[in-house]
Scaffold this motif. Sequence first.
Motif, PDB file in Angstrom:
ATOM      1  N   ARG A  52       0.565  -0.899   0.182  1.00  0.00           N
ATOM      2  CA  ARG A  52      -0.168  -0.132   0.274  1.00  0.00           C
ATOM      3  C   ARG A  52       1.599   1.070  -0.414  1.00  0.00           C
ATOM      4  O   ARG A  52       0.456   2.700  -0.506  1.00  0.00           O
ATOM      5  CB  ARG A  52      -0.974   0.028   1.576  1.00  0.00           C
ATOM      6  CG  ARG A  52      -1.388   1.627   1.036  1.00  0.00           C
ATOM      7  CD  ARG A  52      -2.518   0.872   0.188  1.00  0.00           C
ATOM      8  NE  ARG A  52      -3.637   0.036   0.526  1.00  0.00           N
ATOM      9  CZ  ARG A  52      -5.082   0.406   0.815  1.00  0.00           C
ATOM     10  NH1 ARG A  52      -5.089   0.350   1.476  1.00  0.00           N
ATOM     11  NH2 ARG A  52      -5.775  -0.820   0.833  1.00  0.00           N
TER      12      ARG A  52
ATOM     13  N   GLN B 103       1.003   3.826  -2.948  1.00  0.00           N
ATOM     14  CA  GLN B 103       0.603   5.124  -3.248  1.00  0.00           C
ATOM     15  C   GLN B 103       2.027   6.294  -3.427  1.00  0.00           C
ATOM     16  O   GLN B 103       1.385   6.764  -3.679  1.00  0.00           O
ATOM     17  CB  GLN B 103       0.198   5.366  -0.857  1.00  0.00           C
ATOM     18  CG  GLN B 103      -0.118   7.131  -1.182  1.00  0.00           C
ATOM     19  CD  GLN B 103      -1.280   7.479  -0.706  1.00  0.00           C
ATOM     20  OE1 GLN B 103      -2.140   7.494  -0.759  1.00  0.00           O
ATOM     21  NE2 GLN B 103      -1.172   7.986  -2.987  1.00  0.00           N
TER      22      GLN B 103
ATOM     23  N   SER C   1      -5.567  -4.876   7.853  1.00  0.00           N
ATOM     24  CA  SER C   1      -6.540  -3.588   6.899  1.00  0.00           C
ATOM     25  C   SER C   1      -6.129  -1.842   7.779  1.00  0.00           C
ATOM     26  O   SER C   1      -5.598  -0.981   7.412  1.00  0.00           O
ATOM     27  CB  SER C   1      -7.745  -3.911   7.609  1.00  0.00           C
ATOM     28  OG  SER C   1      -7.800  -3.942   9.442  1.00  0.00           O
ATOM     29  N   THR C   2      -4.887  -2.416   9.056  1.00  0.00           N
ATOM     30  CA  THR C   2      -4.659  -1.171   9.769  1.00  0.00           C
ATOM     31  C   THR C   2      -2.917  -1.385   9.448  1.00  0.00           C
ATOM     32  O   THR C   2      -2.373  -0.012   8.732  1.00  0.00           O
ATOM     33  CB  THR C   2      -3.790  -1.457  11.298  1.00  0.00           C
ATOM     34  OG1 THR C   2      -3.503  -2.641  11.448  1.00  0.00           O
ATOM     35  CG2 THR C   2      -5.733  -1.168  11.824  1.00  0.00           C
TER      36      THR C   2
ATOM     37  N   GLU D 208      -3.069   1.007   6.239  1.00  0.00           N
ATOM     38  CA  GLU D 208      -3.130   2.905   6.508  1.00  0.00           C
ATOM     39  C   GLU D 208      -2.020   2.880   6.591  1.00  0.00           C
ATOM     40  O   GLU D 208      -1.756   3.959   6.808  1.00  0.00           O
ATOM     41  CB  GLU D 208      -4.512   2.352   7.707  1.00  0.00           C
ATOM     42  CG  GLU D 208      -5.728   2.416   7.084  1.00  0.00           C
ATOM     43  CD  GLU D 208      -5.962   3.803   5.771  1.00  0.00           C
ATOM     44  OE1 GLU D 208      -5.693   4.792   5.760  1.00  0.00           O
ATOM     45  OE2 GLU D 208      -6.336   3.559   4.254  1.00  0.00           O
ATOM     46  N   GLN D 209      -1.133   1.845   7.793  1.00  0.00           N
ATOM     47  CA  GLN D 209      -0.062   2.310   8.240  1.00  0.00           C
ATOM     48  C   GLN D 209       1.065   3.278   7.058  1.00  0.00           C
ATOM     49  O   GLN D 209       1.838   3.681   7.031  1.00  0.00           O
ATOM     50  CB  GLN D 209       0.467   1.424   9.635  1.00  0.00           C
ATOM     51  CG  GLN D 209      -0.306   1.264  10.341  1.00  0.00           C
ATOM     52  CD  GLN D 209       0.317   0.316  11.601  1.00  0.00           C
ATOM     53  OE1 GLN D 209       0.911  -0.407  10.859  1.00  0.00           O
ATOM     54  NE2 GLN D 209      -0.535   0.234  12.418  1.00  0.00           N
TER      55      GLN D 209
ATOM     56  N   ARG E 214       0.081   3.678   3.680  1.00  0.00           N
ATOM     57  CA  ARG E 214      -0.638   4.770   2.627  1.00  0.00           C
ATOM     58  C   ARG E 214       0.452   5.735   3.813  1.00  0.00           C
ATOM     59  O   ARG E 214       0.767   6.740   3.006  1.00  0.00           O
ATOM     60  CB  ARG E 214      -1.929   4.545   2.099  1.00  0.00           C
ATOM     61  CG  ARG E 214      -2.388   5.255   1.682  1.00  0.00           C
ATOM     62  CD  ARG E 214      -4.250   5.152   2.003  1.00  0.00           C
ATOM     63  NE  ARG E 214      -4.129   6.054   3.152  1.00  0.00           N
ATOM     64  CZ  ARG E 214      -4.362   7.296   3.792  1.00  0.00           C
ATOM     65  NH1 ARG E 214      -3.918   7.924   3.010  1.00  0.00           N
ATOM     66  NH2 ARG E 214      -5.103   7.238   4.748  1.00  0.00           N
TER      67      ARG E 214
ATOM     68  N   PRO F 204      -5.990   9.168  10.140  1.00  0.00           N
ATOM     69  CA  PRO F 204      -7.275   8.271  10.502  1.00  0.00           C
ATOM     70  C   PRO F 204      -8.659   8.642  10.989  1.00  0.00           C
ATOM     71  O   PRO F 204      -8.436   9.260  12.077  1.00  0.00           O
ATOM     72  CB  PRO F 204      -6.891   6.408  10.407  1.00  0.00           C
ATOM     73  CG  PRO F 204      -5.559   6.553  10.945  1.00  0.00           C
ATOM     74  CD  PRO F 204      -5.349   8.018  10.439  1.00  0.00           C
TER      75      PRO F 204
END
Length: 468
Positions: free
Chosen positions: A17, A21, A320-321, A324-325, A327, A341
């Motif tokens: 991710r 990004q 999932s987390t 985001e981390q 990204r 977030p």
Amino acid sequence: MDQFDLLVVGSGPAGRRGAIQAAKLGKKVLVVEQGKRVGGVSVHTGTIPSKTLRETALNLSGWRERGFYGRAYRVKQEISAEDLRRRLLITLDHEVEVLEHQFARNRVQHIRGKASFVDSRTMQIVKDDGEVVTVSAASILLAVGTKPFRPDYIPFDSKTVLDSDELLEIAELPRSMVVIGAGVIGIEYATIFSALDTQVTLIDPKSTMLDFIDKEIVEDFIYQLRDRNMKLLLGQKADKVERLPNGKVELTLDNGRRIVTDMVLFAAGRMGATDTLNLAAAGLEADARGRLSVNPETFATAVPHIFAAGDVVGFPSLASTSMEQGRIAARVAVGAIAKEPPKYFPYGIYAVPEISTCGLTEEEVKERHIPYECGIARFRETSRGHIMGLDTGLLKMIFSLKTRRLLGVHIVGEGATELVHIGQAVLNLKGTVEYFVENTFNYPTLAEAYKIAGLDAWNRMGDIKSEL
């Protein structure tokens, strides 16, 4: 020497991710993966394999239909390890293909090899064929993930005494199994094999399990496990594990109890896979479990241009987390704005039954001295639950008496990891109990449990006025 804007070590959820990004922002990105194929632990030995194994086990065993047809019901009478592996390989091939296409589409370069620091901006990569490549980057993202913790006193042999990575390669399903470690991984595999009618014993030195989950949910979960004859030996430690001449394994516990079993799964923790990175050359140091400390908002390490994300930074260690981390870390690394977030994210445990939670637990609400009320719905109260033959499953919501806002949603049972997102949305949008009371939910669905739990809380809250 090749120069990159961002060098990513590891292609798991955080690495891929983050790489994509940065590439979408027009940066030159290189991903280094030491495994045979991209995807990291998540795709090859962790998230995707364990969830595929779970789904295959539930389908072939007929687990979901036993509420109607009895505990002896099976879709396939003789289930083999090969049956489980066949579906797994198809799933993994698809995941790798999707990831490789994403890299190609976004012009992310990637190579196979082991990376280690030369200095804080330079890494040496030893490729599979022995060729050594040196690259440098303005910023580096470490997304190396974790590997199973393997203590010396456990006689691992990849056949009868295994870690969670090796479990996917077993030749045949055991009739009995001892799982050491009542953490998320241990509990998931213990309950999956229990659903396959393996006699499972779960051992952990702690007297409790899943302490970060709402206590009422854990109590319901434990009841369901014991109801199907799983043995839970909590507060007991395996002092000795010994392979026997007859192919079985004997465990001696700290209270003198002995257990003989076909297979032992050691799942008591994981280590950050940082031991080969030569962190000292970059000015970094990992903790005793190989994990890296980061700024929780930017995921920068002690060296400002080196970032870390995913399981290697510790809790919550979710795919999932981690995404985001990765990204957020990539955006900060290349100088882009990164929004924080939402405060609450869902936590999913893919056991049998599933557990999922978002927001505050009842214990946390009490600690904060927040006046509250709870609403509860049992899946058997819904028409869909009855249609599905469910006699277990629980949805719990916690509301503030002052503001009437939702504070937390906690679910144990079929589809918990899907259902939790309704509560997550209401929670992050600061919705109140009235949302669940006044809105229409599809009928018949398990999601209707939100309506039932909302009404339960609303009735208990009475005419207490909101301070909104």
